[in-house]
Scaffold this active site. Structure first.
Site, PDB file in Angstrom:
ATOM      1  N   LYS A   1       6.755   0.204  -7.370  1.00 55.22           N
ATOM      2  CA  LYS A   1       6.666   0.816  -6.041  1.00 55.22           C
ATOM      3  C   LYS A   1       6.645  -0.193  -4.895  1.00 55.22           C
ATOM      4  O   LYS A   1       7.110   0.107  -3.802  1.00 55.22           O
ATOM      5  CB  LYS A   1       5.428   1.712  -5.957  1.00 55.22           C
TER       6      LYS A   1
ATOM      7  N   ASP B   1       3.391   9.947  -2.210  1.00 56.17           N
ATOM      8  CA  ASP B   1       2.082   9.945  -2.883  1.00 56.17           C
ATOM      9  C   ASP B   1       0.970  10.382  -1.935  1.00 56.17           C
ATOM     10  O   ASP B   1       0.044  11.105  -2.331  1.00 56.17           O
ATOM     11  CB  ASP B   1       1.755   8.547  -3.417  1.00 56.17           C
TER      12      ASP B   1
END
Ligand code: ATR
Length: 248
Positions: A47, A83
């Site tokens: 990420k 997220d």
């Protein structure tokens, strides 16, 4: 989850999983671009590295320091982060967040998304981590009011508790002692395997309201789908698909 949603929405697409080694990430992304793959859902440990491989990264993903979603828009790879929306939506299904006292356990990438989301919605946030220095850095960067270690949970107010550490993953252990969990609080665990972690069972026994990690996962995936198709994702269909994977 994604494929169940595509089927329910009648979208002609398929999600497939690739296990990519860190040193092969740039080549994998170049390959995805060449193949015209429309969206990438980026997972651990890529990420952060993904930030540098996008043509464009939105301000939110930049602030969080992680890209978990890359969408091909007019030939450009646009990176974003869903997220934080996942954690906020999972919590907001149970409680408004503005003005609440939240505690985030952990100081990694998931914690950064959680702190960002909670601050964005107007909650006060304490960050508690095994390594205090990481908590302090995160708190200073993302506007949390306090940083400390995991044994400090009972030292301050806590309406909402979010575990982002990996403690409890396929192991019957909790990051905090049961006695430190306030009776009336809402507890969300990022760990989704097992569904009922030790933390959630302890919290339930203390009279807290618990939210399983799958809801964080489902809500962030729903937002990925929205980023690409613009369609409202069928949450229940995605959650049921997730349960099916867990049972296998
Ligand atoms: P992610 O990006 O998924 O959040 P990460 O960056 O590896 O993953 O962060 C893992 C988090 O779990 C960290 O907060 C880590 O604490 P440290 O900063 O002290 O390493 C926490 N963690 C992992 N194992 C732990 C353990 N056994 N006890 C307490 N905290 C733990």
């Amino acid at each position: 989850m994604h494929n169940a949603a595509f089927a329910a929405l009648g979208v002609d697409a398929v999600y497939v999983a690739f296990d990519v080694a860190p040193e092969a990430l740039a080549a994998a992304v170049a390959g995805a671009r060449a193949l015209g793959i429309r969206q990438l859902a980026v997972s651990i440990p890529h990420k952060q590295a993904m930030l540098a491989l996008c043509d464009e990264v939105d301000a939110t993903a930049r602030r969080i320091g992680a890209v978990n979603t890359v969408t091909l828009q007019a030939e450009r790879l646009v990176g974003t982060n869903t997220d934080w929306i996942g954690v906020v939506r999972a919590l907001e299904a149970c409680t408004p967040l503005a003005g609440r006292d939240a505690v985030v356990l952990g100081a990694g990438g998931a914690a950064r998304a959680a702190v960002f989301g909670l601050r964005e919605r107007g909650a006060r946030v304490r960050v508690l981590n095994r390594t205090r220095l990481r908590a302090e850095q995160l708190a200073a960067e993302l506007g949390a009011t306090h940083a400390g270690t995991l044994d400090e949970l009972a030292d301050g107010p806590c309406d909402v508790l979010v575990n982002t550490t990996s403690v409890g993953l396929r192991e019957d252990v909790s990051p905090v002692p049961a006695g430190a969990i306030p009776a009336g609080c809402i507890v969300l665990d990022a760990v989704y395997d097992p569904a009922r972690t030790r933390l959630l069972r302890d919290a339930e026994a203390r009279g807290a309201h618990t939210i399983e990690g799958k809801w964080w996962l489902v809500h962030q995936a729903a937002e990925q789908l929205r980023a690409w198709t613009g369609a409202e994702a069928p949450l229940d269909v995605m959650a049921t698909a997730f349960d099916g994977i867990q049972e296998r």
